[in-house]
Design a protein around this motif. Structure first.
Motif, short mmCIF file in Angstrom:
data_model
loop_
_atom_site.label_atom_id
_atom_site.label_comp_id
_atom_site.label_asym_id
_atom_site.label_seq_id
_atom_site.Cartn_x
_atom_site.Cartn_y
_atom_site.Cartn_z
N SER A 37 39.52 11.65 16.11
CA SER A 37 38.46 10.76 15.63
C SER A 37 38.17 9.67 16.65
CB SER A 37 38.87 10.15 14.29
OG SER A 37 37.89 9.24 13.83
N ALA A 38 39.22 9.04 17.17
CA ALA A 38 39.04 7.98 18.16
C ALA A 38 38.42 8.52 19.44
CB ALA A 38 40.38 7.31 18.45
N ARG A 39 38.91 9.66 19.91
CA ARG A 39 38.37 10.24 21.14
C ARG A 39 36.90 10.60 20.98
NH1 ARG A 39 42.90 14.43 23.66
NH2 ARG A 39 44.30 12.82 24.50
N TYR A 40 36.54 11.09 19.81
CA TYR A 40 35.14 11.45 19.58
C TYR A 40 34.25 10.22 19.67
CZ TYR A 40 30.88 13.04 17.37
OH TYR A 40 29.56 13.32 17.12
N VAL A 41 34.62 9.15 19.00
CA VAL A 41 33.82 7.92 19.05
C VAL A 41 33.68 7.44 20.49
CG1 VAL A 41 33.81 5.47 18.42
CG2 VAL A 41 34.31 7.20 16.69
N THR A 75 21.61 16.88 29.13
CA THR A 75 22.97 16.59 29.58
C THR A 75 23.75 15.84 28.51
OG1 THR A 75 22.26 16.51 31.89
CG2 THR A 75 24.34 15.44 31.35
N THR A 76 23.11 14.85 27.90
CA THR A 76 23.78 14.07 26.87
C THR A 76 24.06 14.92 25.64
OG1 THR A 76 22.60 12.12 27.66
CG2 THR A 76 23.65 11.95 25.51
N ALA A 77 23.09 15.73 25.23
CA ALA A 77 23.28 16.58 24.06
C ALA A 77 24.46 17.54 24.26
CB ALA A 77 22.01 17.37 23.78
N LEU A 78 24.62 18.04 25.48
CA LEU A 78 25.75 18.93 25.77
C LEU A 78 27.07 18.18 25.64
CD1 LEU A 78 26.70 21.71 26.72
CD2 LEU A 78 26.46 20.90 29.08
N ARG A 79 27.10 16.94 26.13
CA ARG A 79 28.32 16.14 26.01
C ARG A 79 28.65 15.84 24.55
NH1 ARG A 79 26.46 12.42 31.03
NH2 ARG A 79 27.60 13.50 32.69
N LEU A 80 27.63 15.54 23.77
CA LEU A 80 27.86 15.24 22.36
C LEU A 80 28.38 16.48 21.62
CD1 LEU A 80 24.65 13.13 21.54
CD2 LEU A 80 26.92 12.31 22.21
N ALA A 81 27.78 17.62 21.90
CA ALA A 81 28.23 18.85 21.25
C ALA A 81 29.65 19.21 21.67
CB ALA A 81 27.27 19.99 21.59
N SER A 82 29.95 19.02 22.94
CA SER A 82 31.30 19.31 23.44
C SER A 82 32.33 18.40 22.79
CB SER A 82 31.34 19.14 24.96
OG SER A 82 32.64 19.34 25.46
N ALA A 83 31.99 17.13 22.62
CA ALA A 83 32.92 16.19 21.98
C ALA A 83 33.21 16.61 20.54
CB ALA A 83 32.35 14.78 22.02
N ALA A 84 32.18 17.02 19.82
CA ALA A 84 32.38 17.45 18.43
C ALA A 84 33.21 18.73 18.37
CB ALA A 84 31.03 17.67 17.76
N GLU A 85 32.96 19.65 19.29
CA GLU A 85 33.71 20.91 19.31
C GLU A 85 35.19 20.66 19.60
OE1 GLU A 85 33.68 25.18 21.74
OE2 GLU A 85 32.01 23.78 21.94
N LYS A 86 35.47 19.78 20.56
CA LYS A 86 36.86 19.47 20.89
C LYS A 86 37.57 18.81 19.71
CE LYS A 86 36.23 18.94 25.90
NZ LYS A 86 36.23 17.97 27.03
N ALA A 102 29.39 9.35 14.91
CA ALA A 102 28.06 9.41 15.54
C ALA A 102 27.13 8.36 14.95
CB ALA A 102 27.47 10.80 15.38
N ALA A 103 27.21 8.15 13.63
CA ALA A 103 26.37 7.14 12.99
C ALA A 103 26.72 5.74 13.48
CB ALA A 103 26.51 7.23 11.48
N ALA A 104 28.02 5.47 13.60
CA ALA A 104 28.46 4.15 14.08
C ALA A 104 27.96 3.88 15.49
CB ALA A 104 29.99 4.06 14.02
N VAL A 105 28.09 4.87 16.36
CA VAL A 105 27.63 4.70 17.74
C VAL A 105 26.12 4.56 17.78
CG1 VAL A 105 27.41 5.85 19.98
CG2 VAL A 105 29.60 5.86 18.78
N GLY A 106 25.40 5.36 16.99
CA GLY A 106 23.95 5.27 16.98
C GLY A 106 23.46 3.90 16.57
N ARG A 107 24.12 3.30 15.59
CA ARG A 107 23.73 1.96 15.15
C ARG A 107 24.02 0.92 16.24
NH1 ARG A 107 23.97 0.77 9.66
NH2 ARG A 107 25.59 -0.77 10.06
#
Length: 454
Positions: free
Chosen positions: A62-66, A96-107, A168-173
């Motif tokens: 959870s922390a790594r994803y944020v 590029t960013t979308a790929l990083r976001l998807a990779s983070a969620a997958e990991k 993702a919501a926390a970061v988006g805000r």
């Protein structure tokens, strides 16, 4: 009914030989050896083992994803400000960013599956760690600020769905606060330097706090201490967070504080020139300060950034350790209701299903879904045509005091808010604004007619 493990007839059989004794009989002869064998049996039985590894992995992932999402979003926004990406770039979908976001969620999901879903590596099978043992028997994701993170939690595989949504919501805000209502955009050199510093330093503060909290809670999960985090925590987290906050403040003041490089001087860049929101989001740090209020100067902007970062970080952090820390009520308070004539600063100020929109005249208020009458609107909203400079739009649920509300009213306000149309000649004025252009000789005039918005 099965006997307790210590009383079961666990058969010990040498290779190629016949059974020689049971654990129960051995316990009567050599209790020291039996105790060791019993411990091995418990460790080998995933259904009986303490699911500590799973609990720790959830908190870690959870922390790594944020942290990963914050770094990716900030990096993209910085490239927009620097002119290396187009001004209209949406960093959520930029390749590029979308790929990083998807990779983070997958990991994150893969890590939880490995640690929590048994030796078969598959969730929803008999050897999964139970939700109750993990503290995740909550029924559904507890949400953040009345957002969309409400997925059902019926098994271990649903846990990363929840914490990645809230992360993702926390970061988006935070990104919305860091770069203002209009998002990242190129600017004059001094403004660009300031904007980039705000984005970078706010991101660094979030990452630093997330790391400190994760280390602190990991110690709690392992039994190193029994304290709430960060204070008194492990004795380190509070100092680390305070140091990171001070570093953020100093760096932003250096970049945005004018010639003296300090906040509070007469040469500070103003929040308006930076592109910041006029008000700090009205959130409350769990167990701490309330963040809302006008952002009047650079000092207020830095304080708002720190306060809201604390809020978002604390909520994402506490979500991941439910067995030792309950999810704070401040993270998802009851949905607001409309108050006539009251503007909004963010979606958090609006009822569920409403968003905080700028009508084109720098007036932001809560607007909801399409409607046919007031009965269709929740949150004390009313059904009115949406009032913008472009004219009377479709009927939408909205908070009262802003929309075009009746047959005897045209929404006109020389201060900025209006259901009106700008014109230079009468022919510009079409229904429903009538056919007369008032004051066409003074730059743009205003269409005035007898057919109002309804």
């Amino acid at each position: 009914m099965n006997a307790p493990l210590g009383e079961q007839a666990v058969t010990m059989q040498p290779p190629g030989g016949r059974p020689s004794f049971t654990l129960k009989s051995l316990a009567m002869r050599r209790p020291d050896i039996a105790a060791g064998l019993l411990a091995l049996a418990l460790a080998a039985d995933p259904a009986r083992a303490e699911p500590l590894a799973c609990r720790r992995e959830i908190a870690k992932q959870s922390a790594r994803y944020v942290q990963s999402v914050m770094k990716a979003r900030e990096r993209c926004a910085d490239r927009v400000i620097a002119g290396r990406l187009p001004p209209a770039t949406d960093c959520r979908s930029e390749p590029t960013t979308a790929l990083r976001l998807a990779s983070a969620a997958e990991k994150a999901s893969a890590g939880v599956v490995r640690a929590c879903c048994g030796t078969d590596g598959l969730c929803a099978t008999a050897d999964d760690d139970s939700l109750a043992a993990l503290g995740w028997d909550v029924g559904s994701c507890p949400n953040l600020q009345n957002g969309a993170c409400t997925n059902a939690v019926g098994g271990d595989a649903d846990i990363p769905v929840c914490f990645t949504c809230i992360g993702a919501a926390a970061v988006g805000r935070l990104i919305a606060l860091d770069f203002g209502p209009d998002g990242p955009a190129p600017a004059a050199p001094a403004i660009a330097i300031c904007r980039r510093a705000i984005g970078k330093e706010a991101a660094r503060f979030l990452v630093a706090k997330s790391k400190a909290l994760r280390t602190c809670w990991d110690g709690r999960l392992r039994g190193v201490h029994q304290n709430p985090c960060p204070d008194p925590g492990d004795g380190k987290a509070t100092r680390a967070i305070a140091a990171a906050a001070a570093k953020m403040t100093a760096a932003i003041c250096t970049a945005c504080g004018g010639g003296d490089g300090r906040c509070g001087g007469g040469d500070d860049l103003t929040p308006a020139s930076i592109g910041a929101a006029p008000d700090c989001p009205p959130v409350q740090v769990p167990g701490g300060a309330a963040c809302g209020g006008p952002i009047d100067d650079l000092t207020g902007l830095v304080a708002c950034l720190g306060c809201v970062t604390e809020f978002e970080s604390d909520c994402a952090d506490r979500l991941a350790v439910p067995l030792v820390a309950a999810y704070p009520a401040e993270c998802n308070p009851p949905s607001p209701t409309c108050h006539a004539g009251v503007t909004c600063a963010s979606d958090a100020d609006c009822p569920d299903g409403y968003t905080c929109r700028d009508n084109g005249g720098n007036t932001r208020y809560c607007v909801g879904p399409a409607c046919t009458d007031d009965a269709a609107c929740s949150g004390a909203g009313v059904c009115r045509q949406y009032c913008t400079f472009a004219g009377c739009g479709a009927r939408l649920c909205q908070c009262a005091g802003f929309g075009c509300s009746g047959p005897d009213q045209v929404c006109v306000d020389d201060g900025g808010l209006a259901c009106r149309k700008l014109c230079t000649q009468d022919s510009d004025c079409t229904d429903p604004f009538g056919y007369v252009c008032v004051n066409p000789g003074f730059a743009d005039g205003i269409c005035i007619g007898s057919t109002p918005c309804e």
